[in-house]
Write an enzyme that holds these catalytic residues in place. Structure first.
Site, PDB file in Angstrom:
ATOM      1  N   GLU A  84       0.859  -1.189   0.000  1.00 17.07           N
ATOM      2  CA  GLU A  84       0.000   0.000   0.000  1.00 17.07           C
ATOM      3  C   GLU A  84       0.891   1.232   0.000  1.00 17.07           C
ATOM      4  OE1 GLU A  84      -3.947  -1.861   2.264  1.00 17.07           O
ATOM      5  OE2 GLU A  84      -2.822  -0.267   3.262  1.00 17.07           O
TER       6      GLU A  84
ATOM      7  N   GLU B  86      -5.536   9.360  10.320  1.00 17.81           N
ATOM      8  CA  GLU B  86      -4.163   8.990  10.658  1.00 17.81           C
ATOM      9  C   GLU B  86      -3.739   9.468  12.037  1.00 17.81           C
ATOM     10  OE1 GLU B  86      -3.686   6.604   8.054  1.00 17.81           O
ATOM     11  OE2 GLU B  86      -4.236   8.393   6.935  1.00 17.81           O
TER      12      GLU B  86
END
Ligand SMILES: Cc1ncc(COP(=O)(O)O)c(C=O)c1O
Lengths: 437, 284
Positions: free
Chosen positions: B50, B61
């Site tokens: 990824e 995040e």
């Protein structure tokens, strides 16, 4: 008999307020034309569905008497209704009737309590145990901290580091009301970063925590729900205008950051085609944009922004050609945001709302004009609306309502400092104080 | 495994044994070093990689990956540079792009996701993971992915149940990203009970299940695969090594070696977990 059947109809209008299409917009699916939606991490989706359900039951259908309790608390704790006051000097200066909707007189000193009290109360009805919120100017954080103390809920406020330094009195107020204030150090440390950080907290705590968002931004149902809580501004103002002046205003003017005082002031007028709706954005130092540095020295997302997706909604944004969000700027922290509510983006595209930008200098002049001639010190956010009056009064009709979204006590240090850096004809000489400090 | 996806390369990655799916931010801390790092992951046994394309507002995040995204943006990363990277990087693993919807939406001259997906396909990218795009808003992107043969991976959270789960599983292709715990990304010391519960809920769906959020050691990998995962997704633990390299001013070779070593530890752990599973089945 149902709720709406028993409501007395407005003699001048013939329709109950909630039957007006402008007030229904976005309620079903959270879409305002191409804008709105729910662009959030999957972890938040169940909470957002739960909130949508609670909004429909308690806010729209007054289940368990939620709206009755909300209105009662807004009156007793908040001090509603706020007056609609004629501004004599401004009326004379601009040769038009200028009326002020005095949200600065609401408890806390800004319109923010309308929404914060509504959402904290809703969180209680939903059985949530903890409140989190972001804040820019500290006004929403302050309002949320007050509402949380009033309703006995623990509360954490995220605030950008830069804003903490610009708005110290509000930081103290939040702490005094028992809230925890967490500084956000990422990015430029303003509202955008504070919203991102609050969403991160929510992603981890969603099961027992409600996120009280501070404007008509974010994923559905926030934009419609915050509008519905803030709509009390225009519900009152519309009636007060009719009562005091015998008719509707020709223009309604409000400053716009995320746009909650704006939609609050517009909501009941959206269906009155004759009323011009003017959203005044922060033009900052210039409307030009520095692509290379990723900086827009303004916060005029309605006026200068492009469609994109930020913080859960599709709306108009300040962004570069790749889609990276720009750092915005304004002399007022409460307008310093790269996005804007999706409903306002839609109403601007439809031509129903006219966006205008007023720069820092003009806002400061407006700040001093209202202070020295009307005896009302406005928030720097609000001051943009008065900068607009000065620059555009030729375009206005004969009866103007300006939403005084908040008072300026929180801004005194910033206003004096910013004034000191400029040559403003209508500012008092403060040098004897600033030099001594 | 059933035919659930558009990409044969991703299907193959999950076909025999547990898949190791590492994540790094492209361009962190600079273009060339990050190429060496991604190639090290490949040598360390990556099945799918990824690649993070940095967005300025990464709301899903935690601080580790936020800081990596900032390092990459500061070093000049853009979507077009990202695609060039994907073309140049020399790896056997299938490559997936992880980014936020606004970058996908803005790419190219026409608004909408199609130009981005077309460019991604041309760069050899096999799939997309978009953390701020729930199934409800995904139709246009899904259509573009189907048109250009990319998989669209969805995240299933510990809070995802019932109708929502069905809706997501209708949309998902390639693999489903099982979020191991609530919150944002970030390496953790323990394995969450939420992981086991999520895998149980997903058992009836015939699509590879890769577990991510917080995996940092070979032992985690072993336990998660033993618990039924078809793959492990590892991000923050790897990004931590890159951050250490920046802080301690290490050479790109040293950091690459550490990334390869951690990758081997993780793949070995995943293999052990997988063997323990087949052994239990055989002895049953
Ligand atoms: C007094 C005042 N007016 C306006 C705003 C801008 O917010 P909105 O655009 O949501 O009304 C703020 C925000 O903090 C504020 O404090």
């Amino acid at each position: 008999m149902s709720e709406t059947d028993t409501r007395t109809t407005d003699a001048t209008d013939g329709a109950a307020p909630s039957r007006r299409p402008g007030r229904e917009r976005g309620r079903g699916d959270g879409k305002f034309g191409r804008y709105g939606g729910q662009y959030v991490p999957e972890a938040l989706m169940p909470a957002i569905e739960e909130l949508t359900d609670a909004y429909e039951r308690y806010v729209l259908n007054n289940e368990d008497g939620f709206m009755d309790e909300f209105r009662e608390r807004l009156a007793d704790f908040g001090g509603r209704p706020t007056p609609l006051q004629r501004a004599d000097r401004l009326s004379e200066r601009y040769d038009t009737e200028v009326y002020l909707k005095r949200e600065d007189l609401l408890h806390g000193g800004a319109h923010k309590l309308n929404n914060a009290l509504g959402q904290v109360l809703l969180a209680k009805y939903m059985g949530k145990e903890r409140i989190i919120a972001e804040t820019g100017a500290g006004q929403h954080g302050t309002a949320t901290a007050m509402a949380a103390a009033h309703l006995d809920m623990p509360c954490t406020i995220y605030m950008g580091e830069r804003d903490i330094n610009r708005q110290r009195p509000n930081v103290f107020r939040m702490k005094l009301n028992g809230s925890e204030v967490k500084p956000v150090t990422t990015g430029r440390g303003t509202l955008k970063e504070a919203i991102s950080e609050t969403m991160r907290d929510w992603a981890a705590t969603v099961e027992d925590t409600h996120y009280v968002i501070g404007s008509i931004v974010g994923p559905h149902p926030f934009p419609v729900m915050v509008r519905d809580f803030q709509a009390v501004i225009s519900e009152e103002a519309r009636e007060q205008a009719i009562e005091k002046t015998g008719g509707l205003p020709t223009d309604v003017v409000a400053c716009a950051g995320g746009g909650s005082n704006t939609m609050g002031a517009f909501a009941e007028f959206v269906d009155d085609e004759s009323v011009a709706l003017r959203a005044v954005e922060a033009g900052g130092s210039t409307l030009e944009v520095d692509e290379e540095a990723g900086v827009a020295p303004n916060s005029a997302s309605l006026f200068a922004g492009e469609e994109g997706v930020l913080h859960g909604a599709r709306t108009k944004l300040l962004q570069d050609s790749d889609g990276q969000i720009m750092e915005s700027h304004s002399v007022s922290s409460g307008l310093d945001y790269a996005g804007v509510g999706p409903e306002l983006a839609y109403l601007v595209d439809e031509g129903r709302v006219e966006p205008v930008a007023v720069d820092d200098d003009a806002a400061l002049e407006g700040f001093h004009r209202l202070s020295s001639t009307e005896g009302i010190i406005p928030a720097l956010e609000t001051a943009h609306a008065f900068g607009y009056l000065e620059e555009h009064h030729d375009e206005l009709g004969e009866r103007v309502v300006v939403n005084v979204s908040g008072r300026g006590d929180k801004d005194l240090d910033a206003a004096i400092e910013e004034t000191d850096q400029r040559d403003l004809p209508n500012a008092p000489d403060m040098s004897m104080f600033t030099e001594g400090i | 495994m059933a035919e659930t996806g558009n990409s044969d390369a991703i299907a193959a990655a999950f076909a025999d044994g547990p898949a190791y799916v590492p994540y790094l931010v492209v361009g962190d801390p600079d273009y060339e070093s990050s190429k060496a790092y991604v190639e090290a992951l490949d040598r360390g046994g990556a099945d799918v990689i990824e690649l993070g394309l940095p967005f300025s507002e990464p709301i899903a995040e935690g601080s580790t990956i936020q800081e990596a995204l900032v390092r990459s943006l500061d070093a000049g990363m853009t979507p077009e540079r990202f695609f060039e990277f994907a073309e140049e990087v020399d790896v056997d693993a299938a490559v997936v792009c992880m980014t936020y919807y606004n970058l996908i939406y803005q790419f190219g001259t026409d608004p909408g996701p199609r130009p981005f997906v077309e460019r991604a396909a041309a760069a050899g990218i096999q799939g997309l993971v978009v953390p701020d795009l729930p199934a409800e808003e995904a139709d246009p992107l899904r259509a573009a992915c189907d048109e250009f043969g990319l998989d669209l991976v969805f995240i299933v959270a510990p809070t995802t149940r019932g109708d929502r789960l069905d809706r997501i599983m209708e949309h998902v292709s390639g693999y489903v990203y099982v979020q191991a715990r609530l919150g944002t990304t970030g390496a953790r010391d323990d394995v969450s009970d939420q992981t086991t519960a999520s895998l149980d809920r997903l058992r009836e769906y015939d699509v590879p299940k890769a577990v991510g959020f917080g995996i940092s050691t070979g032992e985690h990998a072993e336990r998660i695969v033993a618990g039924g995962a078809d793959g492990i997704i590892v991000g923050s633990a790897l990004v931590d090594l890159v951050a250490e390299g920046v802080e301690d001013d290490l050479s790109a070779e040293v950091v690459a070696d550490r990334l390869e070593a951690l990758s081997r530890e993780l793949t070995d752990g995943a293999e052990r977990g997988y063997r323990s599973r087949t052994e239990t089945v055989e002895s049953a």
